[in-house]
Write a protein that holds these residues in place. Structure first.
Motif, PDB file in Angstrom:
ATOM      1  N   THR A 111       0.814  -1.313   0.061  1.00 12.08           N
ATOM      2  CA  THR A 111      -0.123   0.068   0.032  1.00 12.08           C
ATOM      3  C   THR A 111       0.838   1.127  -0.165  1.00 12.08           C
ATOM      4  N   LEU A 112       1.998   1.291   0.813  1.00 10.34           N
ATOM      5  CA  LEU A 112       2.846   2.344   0.903  1.00 10.34           C
ATOM      6  C   LEU A 112       3.315   2.601  -0.597  1.00 10.34           C
ATOM      7  N   ILE A 113       4.201   1.644  -1.278  1.00 16.94           N
ATOM      8  CA  ILE A 113       4.519   1.575  -2.463  1.00 16.94           C
ATOM      9  C   ILE A 113       3.610   1.930  -3.343  1.00 16.94           C
ATOM     10  N   GLY A 114       2.325   1.441  -3.366  1.00 21.07           N
ATOM     11  CA  GLY A 114       1.363   2.041  -4.281  1.00 21.07           C
ATOM     12  C   GLY A 114       0.916   3.207  -4.267  1.00 21.07           C
ATOM     13  N   LEU A 115       0.475   3.738  -3.170  1.00 17.95           N
ATOM     14  CA  LEU A 115       0.088   5.028  -2.695  1.00 17.95           C
ATOM     15  C   LEU A 115       0.934   6.093  -3.233  1.00 17.95           C
ATOM     16  N   SER A 116       2.253   5.719  -3.112  1.00 17.15           N
ATOM     17  CA  SER A 116       3.368   6.730  -3.578  1.00 17.15           C
ATOM     18  C   SER A 116       3.432   6.855  -5.084  1.00 17.15           C
ATOM     19  N   MET A 117       3.568   5.666  -5.652  1.00 17.07           N
ATOM     20  CA  MET A 117       3.459   5.584  -7.193  1.00 17.07           C
ATOM     21  C   MET A 117       2.103   6.156  -7.771  1.00 17.07           C
ATOM     22  N   TYR A 118       0.882   6.129  -7.120  1.00 23.14           N
ATOM     23  CA  TYR A 118      -0.302   6.508  -7.655  1.00 23.14           C
ATOM     24  C   TYR A 118      -0.250   8.155  -7.758  1.00 23.14           C
ATOM     25  N   VAL A 119       0.228   8.850  -6.819  1.00 27.12           N
ATOM     26  CA  VAL A 119       0.269  10.035  -6.489  1.00 27.12           C
ATOM     27  C   VAL A 119       0.967  10.642  -7.496  1.00 27.12           C
ATOM     28  N   ILE A 120       2.249   9.955  -7.942  1.00 30.08           N
ATOM     29  CA  ILE A 120       3.129  10.533  -8.973  1.00 30.08           C
ATOM     30  C   ILE A 120       2.470  10.323 -10.182  1.00 30.08           C
ATOM     31  N   TYR A 121       2.109   9.270 -10.547  1.00 36.32           N
ATOM     32  CA  TYR A 121       1.603   8.947 -11.648  1.00 36.32           C
ATOM     33  C   TYR A 121       0.220  10.016 -12.072  1.00 36.32           C
ATOM     34  N   GLU A 122      -0.767  10.274 -11.181  1.00 35.32           N
ATOM     35  CA  GLU A 122      -1.621  11.210 -11.186  1.00 35.32           C
ATOM     36  C   GLU A 122      -1.179  12.658 -11.504  1.00 35.32           C
ATOM     37  N   ARG A 123       0.011  13.126 -10.741  1.00 38.06           N
ATOM     38  CA  ARG A 123       0.384  14.380 -10.816  1.00 38.06           C
ATOM     39  C   ARG A 123       1.086  14.487 -12.310  1.00 38.06           C
TER      40      ARG A 123
END
Length: 67
Positions: free
Chosen positions: A44-56
């Motif tokens: 979840t921590l890895i996924g959350l970080s990657m998702y925020v970067i991806y969205e931005r």
């Protein structure tokens, strides 16, 4: 474009869903809620970080948008 706050709220909600799913998958794979929970938390921590970067990043891409 979404605000940063909206992006983070979307990411958090999506990751809570993913966390619960991964806890169950981890439990099924290991037979342990503790180990499954640790696996899910890391994921979840890895996924959350990657998702925020991806969205931005995608928020900056103009391709495919109608203005």
């Amino acid at each position: 474009m979404d605000t940063r706050k909206r992006t983070i709220v979307k990411a958090l909600i999506w990751n809570v869903i993913g966390l619960l799913t991964m806890i169950m998958v981890g439990f099924i794979a290991t037979g342990s809620f503790k180990l499954g929970g640790v696996m899910a938390a890391v994921n979840t921590l890895i996924g959350l970080s990657m998702y925020v970067i991806y969205e931005r990043v995608w928020a900056q891409v103009r391709w495919g948008r109608h203005v």
